[in-house]
Design a protein around this motif. Structure first.
Motif, PDB file in Angstrom:
ATOM      1  N   ASP A   1      -6.454   7.739  -6.100  1.00 12.60           N
ATOM      2  CA  ASP A   1      -5.823   6.507  -5.270  1.00 12.60           C
ATOM      3  C   ASP A   1      -6.357   6.247  -4.137  1.00 12.60           C
ATOM      4  O   ASP A   1      -6.715   5.060  -3.625  1.00 12.60           O
ATOM      5  CB  ASP A   1      -4.349   6.845  -5.055  1.00 12.60           C
ATOM      6  CG  ASP A   1      -3.571   6.876  -6.549  1.00 12.60           C
ATOM      7  OD1 ASP A   1      -4.129   6.481  -7.537  1.00 12.60           O
ATOM      8  OD2 ASP A   1      -2.501   7.517  -6.324  1.00 12.60           O
TER       9      ASP A   1
ATOM     10  N   ASN B   1       7.312   2.910  -1.554  1.00  8.49           N
ATOM     11  CA  ASN B   1       5.901   2.780  -1.578  1.00  8.49           C
ATOM     12  C   ASN B   1       5.482   4.173  -1.147  1.00  8.49           C
ATOM     13  O   ASN B   1       4.154   4.424  -1.148  1.00  8.49           O
ATOM     14  CB  ASN B   1       5.379   1.646  -1.110  1.00  8.49           C
ATOM     15  CG  ASN B   1       5.549   1.778   0.548  1.00  8.49           C
ATOM     16  OD1 ASN B   1       6.892   2.323   0.753  1.00  8.49           O
ATOM     17  ND2 ASN B   1       4.810   1.417   1.327  1.00  8.49           N
TER      18      ASN B   1
ATOM     19  N   GLY C   1       0.882  -1.382   0.028  1.00  5.71           N
ATOM     20  CA  GLY C   1      -0.080   0.006   0.038  1.00  5.71           C
ATOM     21  C   GLY C   1       0.909   1.386   0.125  1.00  5.71           C
ATOM     22  O   GLY C   1       2.066   1.250   0.398  1.00  5.71           O
ATOM     23  N   GLN C   2       0.281   2.316  -0.369  1.00  3.47           N
ATOM     24  CA  GLN C   2       1.088   3.829  -0.415  1.00  3.47           C
ATOM     25  C   GLN C   2       1.141   4.178   0.778  1.00  3.47           C
ATOM     26  O   GLN C   2       0.168   4.303   1.479  1.00  3.47           O
ATOM     27  CB  GLN C   2       0.237   4.536  -1.493  1.00  3.47           C
ATOM     28  CG  GLN C   2       0.351   4.189  -2.771  1.00  3.47           C
ATOM     29  CD  GLN C   2      -0.301   5.144  -3.834  1.00  3.47           C
ATOM     30  OE1 GLN C   2      -0.381   6.333  -3.533  1.00  3.47           O
ATOM     31  NE2 GLN C   2      -0.921   4.683  -5.010  1.00  3.47           N
TER      32      GLN C   2
ATOM     33  N   SER D   1      -6.052   2.419  -2.918  1.00  6.00           N
ATOM     34  CA  SER D   1      -4.511   2.352  -2.840  1.00  6.00           C
ATOM     35  C   SER D   1      -3.635   2.875  -1.901  1.00  6.00           C
ATOM     36  O   SER D   1      -2.701   2.525  -1.611  1.00  6.00           O
ATOM     37  CB  SER D   1      -3.962   2.685  -4.307  1.00  6.00           C
ATOM     38  OG  SER D   1      -4.766   2.280  -5.267  1.00  6.00           O
ATOM     39  N   VAL D   2      -4.071   3.798  -1.184  1.00  8.85           N
ATOM     40  CA  VAL D   2      -3.572   4.499  -0.090  1.00  8.85           C
ATOM     41  C   VAL D   2      -3.638   3.670   1.368  1.00  8.85           C
ATOM     42  O   VAL D   2      -4.598   3.573   1.904  1.00  8.85           O
ATOM     43  CB  VAL D   2      -3.956   6.002   0.213  1.00  8.85           C
ATOM     44  CG1 VAL D   2      -3.058   6.586   1.072  1.00  8.85           C
ATOM     45  CG2 VAL D   2      -3.839   6.411  -1.334  1.00  8.85           C
ATOM     46  N   HIS D   3      -2.527   3.213   1.766  1.00 12.10           N
ATOM     47  CA  HIS D   3      -2.549   2.501   3.132  1.00 12.10           C
ATOM     48  C   HIS D   3      -2.536   3.663   4.303  1.00 12.10           C
ATOM     49  O   HIS D   3      -3.327   3.694   5.478  1.00 12.10           O
ATOM     50  CB  HIS D   3      -1.598   1.541   3.136  1.00 12.10           C
ATOM     51  CG  HIS D   3      -1.423   0.620   4.493  1.00 12.10           C
ATOM     52  ND1 HIS D   3      -1.081   1.188   5.672  1.00 12.10           N
ATOM     53  CD2 HIS D   3      -2.082  -0.490   4.763  1.00 12.10           C
ATOM     54  CE1 HIS D   3      -1.252   0.408   6.626  1.00 12.10           C
ATOM     55  NE2 HIS D   3      -1.815  -0.722   6.216  1.00 12.10           N
TER      56      HIS D   3
ATOM     57  N   ALA E   1      -9.774   4.495  -4.623  1.00  9.66           N
ATOM     58  CA  ALA E   1      -9.234   2.873  -5.212  1.00  9.66           C
ATOM     59  C   ALA E   1      -8.920   2.318  -4.291  1.00  9.66           C
ATOM     60  O   ALA E   1      -8.712   0.926  -4.370  1.00  9.66           O
ATOM     61  CB  ALA E   1      -8.341   3.171  -6.510  1.00  9.66           C
TER      62      ALA E   1
END
Length: 1017
Positions: free
Chosen positions: A396, A208, A181-182, A401-403, A399
């Protein structure tokens, strides 16, 4: 010629039949004294058995008892130092050099502290410290003592500890790396090289991770254009002092355009010297500070501004790109472009159009001109945001994608137009962290809300312009359990020690040839500024693309930031909420500004009502599916027809006192980070009550208020023509008003005699002096309702005047052609009606400290008297509140304490809590109810200067004497000093041929000197 020009202060004055305006002009007090409450009951009075003798006995006894009780002052316990710090001397102020950048405002400062307590912001005047404080930075001292600040870290909305916060952030970063994850840092522009290095080091270790920079008020298009041409994401640092011809297309460079702080250089060219001064053309939709200062202002929509920019590009570069500029504007635009071309390297063009193609043309035009004011070497580093990257982050987040999202210096839930998308995306982020001064709209929704220190409690470094380096140092221990963003970065980078140690080590690589202690003392270091880079782009394609732009359907909304509120970070600051907007003179509100023509078409209006308050229509505003109802309306002279304006920074609710929760959040209309939107506006039911000071404290239509002339007349005529001295009749002969006295004079040549000089050419109306006066003199905040009743307590006001004609010459020609009484009456009646695009003048007005003061002669208890040094002094403990002095003051500068504003829950501002009262200046008394107050010419500052020089056994140097307003003035409009020192700058200004006194014909002999405004028309 200068004193005959007709001015008006508000739209309502244009109605010659308004009985309310006439009543307000002639009545000192708009509300009747409620005598009926105690004298109206005739039956009760006639049946009373109390004799006059008994009544006087009771009154005498109660008065004596009250007087004896008053002698017993409250007991305040103080705790002495056990070990007194060597650097602190009780009663003597210490100053610390520092710099500030909060993502929007920036400056090089001196912070005044008393006994370890910061109480006032001053400008750092050392060589290399080029950025001065605006009104918001002066007010930021009060934000330090904001009781609504976040005091403890919170995890999942519950109080926590810093060890728990550090542990949770570190574990989340590890988890994000394991799951792919980002990890995203979302910050404002930092302009801090050490902080940027810490982030870069973390990203280097964690592929990341990424850093997204978000500026709430975007300059992305200008950054994109500069990056395309020069390969660097930065802004040009224009030097307006080197420009003799300035053309601005939609850029309010005297306001907040690209960070502001251009007023100092601009003012240098606006004061006539050797018969020359700069010339300024302004093309804009909203009336702005820059438009108000311009010699020629053309009101036009942003769509027409784009076409005008292409026309200017064609003339400067010899291109022939087809345009469709309205014919009504083409002649003026062509004239400006031709003069710009003739000015060559002394010319400068700037633009605030949020379009990359427009910004590319700005670079192209200044390159062709080889403009000396166009500085591409020492570029500004105070805006770095990217609209594209912020939009991608939203995608993001939604979606999944961002942790881990770590935010610092941003409040996207409030400032993003697509706030709902961000909130939905935030729910999909596993760990969200908001490092914030307050539990604001964003911090209240994140996993972790981490309190950060105020800049006056923190260490830091700044590179505001390339080649410079500034240090931010703490001036007080942190008031709450806070931690800096940089300390968290050190922790997650695995670097031991405090940020102070890291900063000191990092700075050694930057301050070559200097030392840490010297830079810390000076506050700023100027290194080697790199040579200006060369660059180019496809300017022709940009011009063709810009020429194809189409006007908006419906009305064009132009969003802007107000001088007082800015981007809204300090919405809980009562000084800024009560600060009147320089142009509309409205406080405690935002609103839509509409032109007079559009207002008539839509049925919108403003009117002054019987109590002196300003009322306005409501409107329903719709844009991009967003609908605002009950939006207040201000009819704004100079607003381009077909456009409306609205200020960002209002409408906040979280972490604000209820009194500060005012206005409408216009960020919801800031779609696509574009300040220009297409809207519809429809009149709504109801009437809005504004807190507007413009129609209050009028000087009653007298002459000798604003004097102005043209540069041509200034250069070719004698001063007696353009600075005509008022005359009075003496023994049936016309003589100079200054030669006639009602009072006997005394010798003022011994000792010090203080004067304040105000140059109307240099004053931009910015209001920094107003806030500085608040801070220095403990001026209270009274709230919207009291301001509306003409009870504001500002010691210094900046009157804004509109002229009746679009040009000075046209004004005079029309008056000179009057023939006969009937023609005179009709002509002057017509001249009361302003054109669609009036000229504007600002005039700061405070107590004039008259040598023959009419207030002093009417005070029955001698509470106000004249000092040997020129000040009109107030003895507060003698004042019994008769208000005779206010009634007898022709300048309307005295303020009456109708209520107790200190420790009173009815006025729940900073003076109502212990933390807020820490900002109070111990050298100035906090006034009580029933006392009159006004400008003291900062007598505490002049006396401190005299005592300091005496203790050091030396003479006082010119420039040492200052007042709060003169110290804050960044343009040099206000100059204070001793006129008995004939070599002092103020003494020479007082004798200048442009100097005059306000209402000189009254014979009060003020110690405040104004200078005739000269326009280069």
């Amino acid at each position: 010629m200068s004193s005959n020009k007709k001015y008006w202060k508000s739209v309502e004055e244009l109605d010659g039949n308004s009985s309310i305006v006439e009543a307000l002009r002639n009545n000192e007090f708009v509300e009747e004294i409620p005598t009926d409450e105690f004298l109206g009951n005739e039956a009760a009075l006639s049946s009373s058995s109390t004799t006059r003798r008994d009544f006087l006995k009771y009154v005498g006894f109660s008065t004596a008892a009250a007087s004896l009780a008053a002698c017993e002052g409250p007991v305040h316990l103080s705790i002495p130092y056990v070990l007194q710090p060597e650097q602190i001397i009780p009663g003597v102020a210490d100053y610390y050099a520092t710099s500030v950048f909060d993502g929007f405002d920036f400056a090089n400062l001196l912070v005044k502290t008393r006994e370890g307590r910061p109480i006032k912001i001053d400008n750092n005047t050392i060589a290399g410290a080029k950025f001065t404080a605006n009104a918001r930075i002066h007010a930021s001292i009060l934000s330090l003592y904001d009781s609504m600040r976040l005091k403890e870290p919170k995890v999942d909305a519950k109080d926590s500890s810093w060890s728990a916060v550090d542990s949770k952030i570190k574990s989340s970063i590890v988890d994000a790396k394991a799951k792919g994850g980002q990890v995203v840092f979302l910050t404002n522009t930092l302009a801090s090289p050490s902080t940027e290095k810490l982030i870069a080091d973390f990203i280097a270790k964690n592929p990341n991770a990424k850093h997204v920079i978000y500026d709430a008020v975007s300059s992305s298009e200008a950054l994109d254009a500069f990056e395309t041409v020069y390969g660097e994401r930065a802004l040009v640092d224009y030097d307006f002092s080197k420009a003799s011809l300035i053309v601005s297309v939609g850029a309010d460079f005297l306001g907040d355009w690209q960070g502001g702080s251009y007023d100092t250089g601009y003012a240098q060219g606006r004061i006539p010297k050797n018969g020359k001064m700069s010339r300024h053309f302004q093309l804009e939709a909203n009336m702005t500070l820059s438009g108000a200062a311009a010699d020629k202002r053309v009101a036009m929509s942003t769509a027409n501004q784009k076409q005008a920019l292409v026309v200017i590009y064609n003339i400067i570069t010899g291109s022939s790109v087809a345009t469709n500029l309205d014919a009504a504007y083409k002649a003026e635009v062509t004239k400006a472009a031709q003069q710009l071309k003739a000015a060559g390297s002394k010319g400068l063009l700037v633009s605030g159009i949020q379009d990359k193609n427009a910004q590319l043309l700005v670079l192209a035009i200044n390159q062709v001109l080889a403009s000396e004011a166009f500085n591409t070497s020492g570029t500004r580093q105070i805006r770095k945001g990217s609209n594209e990257k912020v939009a991608q982050l939203l995608k993001d987040m939604n979606a999944g994608s961002v942790h881990t999202l770590i935010m610092s210096g941003v409040n996207p839930v409030y400032t993003l137009a697509d706030s709902k998308s961000f909130v939905e995306g935030l729910k999909k982020v596993k760990t969200s962290v908001s490092l914030s001064l307050k539990e604001d709209e964003t911090a209240s929704l994140t996993t972790i809300a981490a309190p950060v220190p105020h800049y006056l409690e923190a260490w830091g470094d700044l590179t505001l312009t390339k080649g410079t380096y500034s240090i931010t140092q703490p001036t007080i221990r942190p008031l709450f359990n806070t931690k800096q963003f940089q300390d968290i970065l050190l922790s997650i980078n695995g670097i031991p020690g405090a940020y102070y140690d890291y900063l000191k080590g990092y700075s050694a690589s930057v301050i070559a040839g200097s030392s840490w202690n010297k830079v810390l003392h000076d506050g700023v270091y100027v290194g080697v500024i790199p040579a200006a880079p060369a660059g180019t782009a496809d300017y022709s394609a940009a011009a063709n693309a810009l020429a194809q732009s189409k006007p908006a359907a419906g009305l064009e909304l132009v969003l802007y930031t107000k001088t007082g509120m800015g981007d809204g970070q300090q919405a809980n600051n009562p000084w800024l909420q009560e600060f009147p907007d320089p142009l509309t003179r409205v406080s405690w509100d935002n609103y839509v500004t509409v032109s007079n023509a559009d207002a008539k078409k839509l049925g919108l209006s403003n009117e002054i009502v019987a109590d002196g308050g300003l009322n306005g229509s409501y409107a329903t505003l719709t844009a991009n599916g967003v609908k605002f109802e009950k939006v207040p309306v201000i009819v704004q002279p100079g607003q381009a027809v077909g456009t409306v304006g609205m200020a960002l920074g209002y409408g906040r609710k979280a972490a604000l006192k209820e009194e500060m929760q005012v206005g409408i959040n216009a960020y919801a209309l800031y779609n696509g980070f574009n300040n220009v939107q297409s809207i519809t506006l429809v009149k709504a039911d109801g009437v809005h009550e504004f807190a507007c000071v413009q129609g209050q404290k009028t000087l009653m239509g007298r002459g000798d208020i604003i004097k102005e002339t043209s540069l041509e007349i200034f250069n070719t005529k004698d001063a007696e023509i353009w600075n005509e001295q008022p005359k009075v009749s003496l023994d049936h002969k016309e003589v100079d008003a200054t030669s006639v006295d009602l009072w006997g004079s005394f010798d003022r040549s011994t000792g010090h005699h203080f004067n304040l000089s105000i140059d109307l050419n240099a004053c931009t109306g910015c209001g920094a002096c107003v806030i500085a006066c608040h801070a220095e003199n403990n001026v209270p905040v009274v709230g919207k309702d009291e301001v509306r009743k003409s009870r504001d307590m500002h010691w210094l006001r900046i009157d804004r005047y509109y002229s009746s004609e679009s040009t000075f010459e046209g004004d005079n020609e029309r008056k000179e052609n009057i023939a006969g009484l009937s023609s005179s009456l009709s002509t002057f009646n017509e001249m009361e009606k302003a054109g669609d695009n009036p000229q504007v003048s600002f005039q700061p007005v405070m107590c004039q400290h008259c040598n023959h003061a009419p207030c002093e002669t009417v005070c029955p208890v001698a509470a106000t008297s004249h000092g040997r040094q020129g000040q009109n002094q107030m003895a507060y403990n003698r004042c019994v509140g008769t208000r005779y002095c206010a009634n007898n003051c022709p300048y309307k500068v005295r303020r009456f304490n109708w209520f107790l504003y200190n420790k009173n829950s009815e006025f729940d501002y900073h003076m109502n809590d212990d933390l807020g009262r820490m900002v109070l200046n111990p050298d100035v008394n906090v006034r009580s109810r029933g006392v009159m107050e006004k400008c003291s010419m900062c007598i505490q500052m002049t006396q401190a200067t005299i005592l300091k020089a005496k203790n050091e056994g030396r003479a006082i140097k010119d420039g040492e004497f200052q007042t709060a307003c003169s110290n804050a003035c960044s343009t040099g409009a206000m100059v204070f000093g001793d006129v008995n020192d004939k070599e002092a700058v103020v003494a020479k200004l007082a004798e200048d041929e442009r100097s005059y006194h306000l209402l000189e014909h009254v014979g009060t002999k003020p110690n405040v000197v104004y200078h005739v405004k000269v326009r280069n028309t």
